[in-house]
Motif scaffolding. Structure first.
Motif, PDB file in Angstrom:
ATOM      1  N   LEU A 270      44.853  49.131 -21.398  1.00  0.00           N
ATOM      2  CA  LEU A 270      44.101  50.369 -21.595  1.00  0.00           C
ATOM      3  C   LEU A 270      45.090  51.506 -21.844  1.00  0.00           C
ATOM      4  N   ARG A 271      44.851  52.331 -22.831  1.00  0.00           N
ATOM      5  CA  ARG A 271      45.684  53.519 -23.030  1.00  0.00           C
ATOM      6  C   ARG A 271      45.541  54.416 -21.803  1.00  0.00           C
ATOM      7  N   GLU A 272      46.560  55.228 -21.566  1.00  0.00           N
ATOM      8  CA  GLU A 272      46.601  56.034 -20.334  1.00  0.00           C
ATOM      9  C   GLU A 272      45.312  56.841 -20.108  1.00  0.00           C
ATOM     10  N   ASP A 273      44.729  57.339 -21.199  1.00  0.00           N
ATOM     11  CA  ASP A 273      43.527  58.160 -21.045  1.00  0.00           C
ATOM     12  C   ASP A 273      42.252  57.325 -20.908  1.00  0.00           C
ATOM     13  N   GLY A 274      42.396  56.005 -20.992  1.00  0.00           N
ATOM     14  CA  GLY A 274      41.241  55.114 -20.809  1.00  0.00           C
ATOM     15  C   GLY A 274      40.316  55.042 -22.010  1.00  0.00           C
TER      16      GLY A 274
ATOM     17  N   THR B 188      46.455  50.354 -31.776  1.00  0.00           N
ATOM     18  CA  THR B 188      45.564  51.061 -30.865  1.00  0.00           C
ATOM     19  C   THR B 188      44.161  50.984 -31.441  1.00  0.00           C
ATOM     20  N   LEU B 189      43.226  50.553 -30.606  1.00  0.00           N
ATOM     21  CA  LEU B 189      41.829  50.448 -31.057  1.00  0.00           C
ATOM     22  C   LEU B 189      40.955  51.400 -30.255  1.00  0.00           C
ATOM     23  N   THR B 190      40.267  52.248 -30.963  1.00  0.00           N
ATOM     24  CA  THR B 190      39.299  53.143 -30.339  1.00  0.00           C
ATOM     25  C   THR B 190      38.227  53.431 -31.387  1.00  0.00           C
ATOM     26  N   THR B 191      37.080  53.871 -30.930  1.00  0.00           N
ATOM     27  CA  THR B 191      35.983  54.149 -31.868  1.00  0.00           C
ATOM     28  C   THR B 191      35.702  55.645 -31.850  1.00  0.00           C
ATOM     29  N   HIS B 192      36.071  56.297 -32.937  1.00  0.00           N
ATOM     30  CA  HIS B 192      35.921  57.754 -32.993  1.00  0.00           C
ATOM     31  C   HIS B 192      34.454  58.142 -32.797  1.00  0.00           C
TER      32      HIS B 192
ATOM     33  N   ALA C 261      41.170  53.924 -25.201  1.00  0.00           N
ATOM     34  CA  ALA C 261      41.594  53.028 -26.279  1.00  0.00           C
ATOM     35  C   ALA C 261      42.255  51.784 -25.703  1.00  0.00           C
ATOM     36  N   LEU C 262      42.239  50.716 -26.534  1.00  0.00           N
ATOM     37  CA  LEU C 262      42.953  49.479 -26.210  1.00  0.00           C
ATOM     38  C   LEU C 262      44.259  49.489 -26.982  1.00  0.00           C
ATOM     39  N   GLU C 263      45.316  48.995 -26.344  1.00  0.00           N
ATOM     40  CA  GLU C 263      46.624  48.982 -26.998  1.00  0.00           C
ATOM     41  C   GLU C 263      47.251  47.608 -26.883  1.00  0.00           C
ATOM     42  N   CYS C 264      48.004  47.233 -27.927  1.00  0.00           N
ATOM     43  CA  CYS C 264      48.789  46.004 -27.849  1.00  0.00           C
ATOM     44  C   CYS C 264      49.980  46.093 -28.786  1.00  0.00           C
ATOM     45  N   GLY C 265      51.079  45.484 -28.385  1.00  0.00           N
ATOM     46  CA  GLY C 265      52.271  45.433 -29.234  1.00  0.00           C
ATOM     47  C   GLY C 265      52.539  43.993 -29.641  1.00  0.00           C
ATOM     48  N   PHE C 266      52.948  43.800 -30.875  1.00  0.00           N
ATOM     49  CA  PHE C 266      53.222  42.460 -31.403  1.00  0.00           C
ATOM     50  C   PHE C 266      54.632  42.428 -31.984  1.00  0.00           C
TER      51      PHE C 266
END
Ligand code: H2B
Length: 96
Positions: free
Chosen positions: A23-27, A72-76, A29-34
């Motif tokens: 979870l991104r710090e602000d809750g 980073t995945l979030t839905t505007h 968004a989802l985050e991942c590194g590849f």
């Protein structure tokens, strides 16, 4: 009609299913590194993600440095994490 944000419980359950994602710090968004062997593999992965994004009309925020890709995945439209982000994260995992 805007798409709904997932509840905290739904996000927690989702993250259980997605090792490596956080979870991104602000809750919001989802985050991942590849990390890949080289740029060519990283960009090939990004191309697969981009094709999914266009089809789904849902687009990642991302960065690329040589063999590394950050997503980073979030839905505007939802102001946070929605089912579209969940679907996309699962689709991305299937592309690896
Ligand atoms: N991508 C993401 N990540 N969130 C959105 O809310 C979003 C999108 N909305 N891609 C879409 C496009 C919207 O702007 C179009 C008009 O459907």
């Amino acid at each position: 009609m805007p798409i709904a944000r997932l509840t905290d419980a739904e996000v927690a359950a989702l993250l259980e299913d997605l090792p490596g994602w956080a979870l991104r710090e602000d809750g919001l968004a989802l985050e991942c590194g590849f990390e890949f062997d080289d740029f060519s593999q990283a960009f090939s992965f990004m191309t697969r993600v981009a094709l999914y994004a266009e089809k789904a009309d849902h687009h990642p925020e991302w960065s690329n440095v040589y063999n590394r890709v950050g997503i980073t995945l979030t839905t505007h439209d939802a102001g946070g994490i929605s089912q579209r982000d969940a679907d996309m994260a699962h689709a991305i995992e299937a592309m690896l």
